[in-house]
Design a protein around this motif. Sequence first.
Motif, PDB file in Angstrom:
ATOM      1  N   ALA A 121       2.522 118.041 -34.632  1.00 57.09           N
ATOM      2  CA  ALA A 121       2.024 117.525 -33.219  1.00 57.09           C
ATOM      3  C   ALA A 121       0.854 116.184 -34.364  1.00 57.09           C
ATOM      4  O   ALA A 121       0.406 115.156 -33.679  1.00 57.09           O
ATOM      5  CB  ALA A 121       0.717 118.339 -32.933  1.00 57.09           C
ATOM      6  N   VAL A 122       1.301 117.358 -35.570  1.00 56.68           N
ATOM      7  CA  VAL A 122       0.231 116.132 -36.292  1.00 56.68           C
ATOM      8  C   VAL A 122       0.807 114.855 -37.066  1.00 56.68           C
ATOM      9  O   VAL A 122      -0.335 113.743 -37.016  1.00 56.68           O
ATOM     10  CB  VAL A 122      -0.307 117.508 -37.913  1.00 56.68           C
ATOM     11  N   VAL A 123       1.625 115.157 -37.256  1.00 55.24           N
ATOM     12  CA  VAL A 123       2.317 113.252 -37.992  1.00 55.24           C
ATOM     13  C   VAL A 123       2.945 112.671 -36.516  1.00 55.24           C
ATOM     14  O   VAL A 123       2.627 111.810 -36.825  1.00 55.24           O
ATOM     15  CB  VAL A 123       4.106 114.319 -38.179  1.00 55.24           C
ATOM     16  N   VAL A 124       3.178 113.852 -34.995  1.00 52.60           N
ATOM     17  CA  VAL A 124       3.291 112.382 -33.876  1.00 52.60           C
ATOM     18  C   VAL A 124       1.920 111.773 -33.688  1.00 52.60           C
ATOM     19  O   VAL A 124       1.214 110.727 -33.449  1.00 52.60           O
ATOM     20  CB  VAL A 124       4.077 113.137 -33.675  1.00 52.60           C
ATOM     21  N   ALA A 125       0.578 112.500 -33.898  1.00 54.01           N
ATOM     22  CA  ALA A 125      -1.025 111.752 -34.155  1.00 54.01           C
ATOM     23  C   ALA A 125      -1.229 111.007 -34.552  1.00 54.01           C
ATOM     24  O   ALA A 125      -1.740 109.977 -34.043  1.00 54.01           O
ATOM     25  CB  ALA A 125      -1.535 113.077 -33.733  1.00 54.01           C
ATOM     26  N   VAL A 126      -1.195 111.145 -36.007  1.00 52.32           N
ATOM     27  CA  VAL A 126      -1.304 109.812 -36.626  1.00 52.32           C
ATOM     28  C   VAL A 126       0.180 108.775 -36.794  1.00 52.32           C
ATOM     29  O   VAL A 126      -1.178 107.847 -37.104  1.00 52.32           O
ATOM     30  CB  VAL A 126      -0.518 111.002 -37.844  1.00 52.32           C
ATOM     31  N   TYR A 127       0.619 108.782 -36.476  1.00 51.28           N
ATOM     32  CA  TYR A 127       1.383 108.085 -36.457  1.00 51.28           C
ATOM     33  C   TYR A 127       1.603 107.416 -35.202  1.00 51.28           C
ATOM     34  O   TYR A 127       0.825 106.183 -35.147  1.00 51.28           O
ATOM     35  CB  TYR A 127       2.989 108.263 -35.805  1.00 51.28           C
ATOM     36  N   ALA A 128       0.323 107.864 -33.962  1.00 53.28           N
ATOM     37  CA  ALA A 128       0.484 107.222 -32.988  1.00 53.28           C
ATOM     38  C   ALA A 128      -0.796 105.888 -32.869  1.00 53.28           C
ATOM     39  O   ALA A 128      -1.211 105.052 -32.505  1.00 53.28           O
ATOM     40  CB  ALA A 128       0.204 108.181 -31.571  1.00 53.28           C
ATOM     41  N   THR A 129      -1.832 106.804 -33.238  1.00 52.61           N
ATOM     42  CA  THR A 129      -3.172 106.218 -33.876  1.00 52.61           C
ATOM     43  C   THR A 129      -3.321 105.248 -35.095  1.00 52.61           C
ATOM     44  O   THR A 129      -3.445 104.083 -34.718  1.00 52.61           O
ATOM     45  CB  THR A 129      -4.213 107.858 -34.634  1.00 52.61           C
ATOM     46  N   ALA A 130      -2.550 105.179 -36.143  1.00 52.45           N
ATOM     47  CA  ALA A 130      -1.930 103.922 -36.358  1.00 52.45           C
ATOM     48  C   ALA A 130      -1.319 102.992 -35.584  1.00 52.45           C
ATOM     49  O   ALA A 130      -1.971 102.263 -36.556  1.00 52.45           O
ATOM     50  CB  ALA A 130      -1.089 104.012 -38.191  1.00 52.45           C
ATOM     51  N   TRP A 131      -0.260 103.509 -35.057  1.00 58.20           N
ATOM     52  CA  TRP A 131       0.360 102.031 -34.536  1.00 58.20           C
ATOM     53  C   TRP A 131      -1.042 100.856 -33.339  1.00 58.20           C
ATOM     54  O   TRP A 131      -1.332 100.096 -32.872  1.00 58.20           O
ATOM     55  CB  TRP A 131       0.888 102.598 -33.368  1.00 58.20           C
ATOM     56  N   THR A 132      -2.190 102.294 -32.732  1.00 60.36           N
ATOM     57  CA  THR A 132      -2.635 102.041 -31.914  1.00 60.36           C
ATOM     58  C   THR A 132      -3.940 100.931 -32.684  1.00 60.36           C
ATOM     59  O   THR A 132      -4.942 100.027 -32.566  1.00 60.36           O
ATOM     60  CB  THR A 132      -3.499 103.099 -30.886  1.00 60.36           C
ATOM     61  N   HIS A 133      -4.561 101.433 -33.867  1.00 64.21           N
ATOM     62  CA  HIS A 133      -5.066 100.703 -34.731  1.00 64.21           C
ATOM     63  C   HIS A 133      -4.840  99.311 -35.263  1.00 64.21           C
ATOM     64  O   HIS A 133      -5.168  98.707 -35.651  1.00 64.21           O
ATOM     65  CB  HIS A 133      -5.165 101.421 -36.029  1.00 64.21           C
ATOM     66  N   LEU A 134      -3.447  98.978 -34.641  1.00 62.21           N
ATOM     67  CA  LEU A 134      -2.716  97.842 -35.280  1.00 62.21           C
ATOM     68  C   LEU A 134      -2.392  96.487 -34.229  1.00 62.21           C
ATOM     69  O   LEU A 134      -3.226  95.427 -34.248  1.00 62.21           O
ATOM     70  CB  LEU A 134      -1.224  97.734 -35.982  1.00 62.21           C
ATOM     71  N   LEU A 135      -3.054  97.649 -33.231  1.00 63.19           N
ATOM     72  CA  LEU A 135      -3.555  96.582 -31.766  1.00 63.19           C
ATOM     73  C   LEU A 135      -5.269  96.313 -31.584  1.00 63.19           C
ATOM     74  O   LEU A 135      -5.544  95.536 -31.418  1.00 63.19           O
ATOM     75  CB  LEU A 135      -3.148  97.655 -30.786  1.00 63.19           C
ATOM     76  N   TRP A 136      -5.890  97.564 -32.132  1.00 60.91           N
ATOM     77  CA  TRP A 136      -6.815  97.250 -31.625  1.00 60.91           C
ATOM     78  C   TRP A 136      -7.915  98.864 -32.706  1.00 60.91           C
ATOM     79  O   TRP A 136      -7.443  99.090 -32.226  1.00 60.91           O
ATOM     80  CB  TRP A 136      -7.571  97.572 -30.307  1.00 60.91           C
TER      81      TRP A 136
END
Length: 275
Positions: A121-136
């Motif tokens: 859950a930590v790895v996937v949450a960080v991955y999703a947050t990092a990808w979101t940060h690329l868009l906004w």
Amino acid sequence: MNRWWSRLRTALRFSLVEQARNRLALLIVLLFVPLWTTLAFEVVARTPLRFYVRSVDRRLVMDANVLTQITGALQALTLVIAFMMFIATARSAVFDRRLVQAGYPRSCLAAAKCATLVLVAVVVAVYATAWTHLLWHPAQPMVFAAGMFTGALTYGAFGIVLAAVLRSELAGMFLAIMTSSIDLLLQNPMINPSADSPVVRYLPAHGAVQASVAAGGLHTVPWDSLLLGAGWALGMAALGMTTFAVRTRTQRLPAAQAPPDQHTSRGATASVQAP
């Protein structure tokens, strides 16, 4: 005590190996999460929507594509983690039961599954947050990741519960998809104009959605939402571990009901038949 920790490390290693073998889930994480979040951000109209953040009692105005991306990212995470934990728990059920029958502590197996769930859950949450940060850029990236983490943790534990009560992988995935879809779609004001209904706050991912949206547009930490999400995650994890313990429970016959030894039975038969 040292022996217990050694067994826990062994169980954790096997649990992580089981997750690594699920290549379909890993592929979904790598491709589906960025694809869904990117499409939601680029395709959905940028119509301003009001979102009620219950924990701080404020109405936040946010673009529809951003809100849809947040709920879509959470839905992708919940589905992926539920799928990973369901498949891993279901496929290792026979092996886990044999380990318990051989004397392996159930507490080690349960703790290993909890630790694996937290790590994934930590790895996937960080991955999703990092990808979101690329868009906004969310106003509070750490809180945003925490919201994603609680949602993933809740549904990962839900996947363990499903694996303990169901035998069909198809049925488990259907229930995970339907539950996650109903939960998160009802909280998107673009789809449900009554997303601020009091009934919605009883949904499992309500705390995760509230925390993630608040972290996206506010500088106030939504502690109540984070605690609510953590409460759902802990409660679902406790339920998952309970069902896992029940499923791996072994039943031993008492001594009075134990089947007679083969040699003893033959000797008794022979003595009866003797003149």
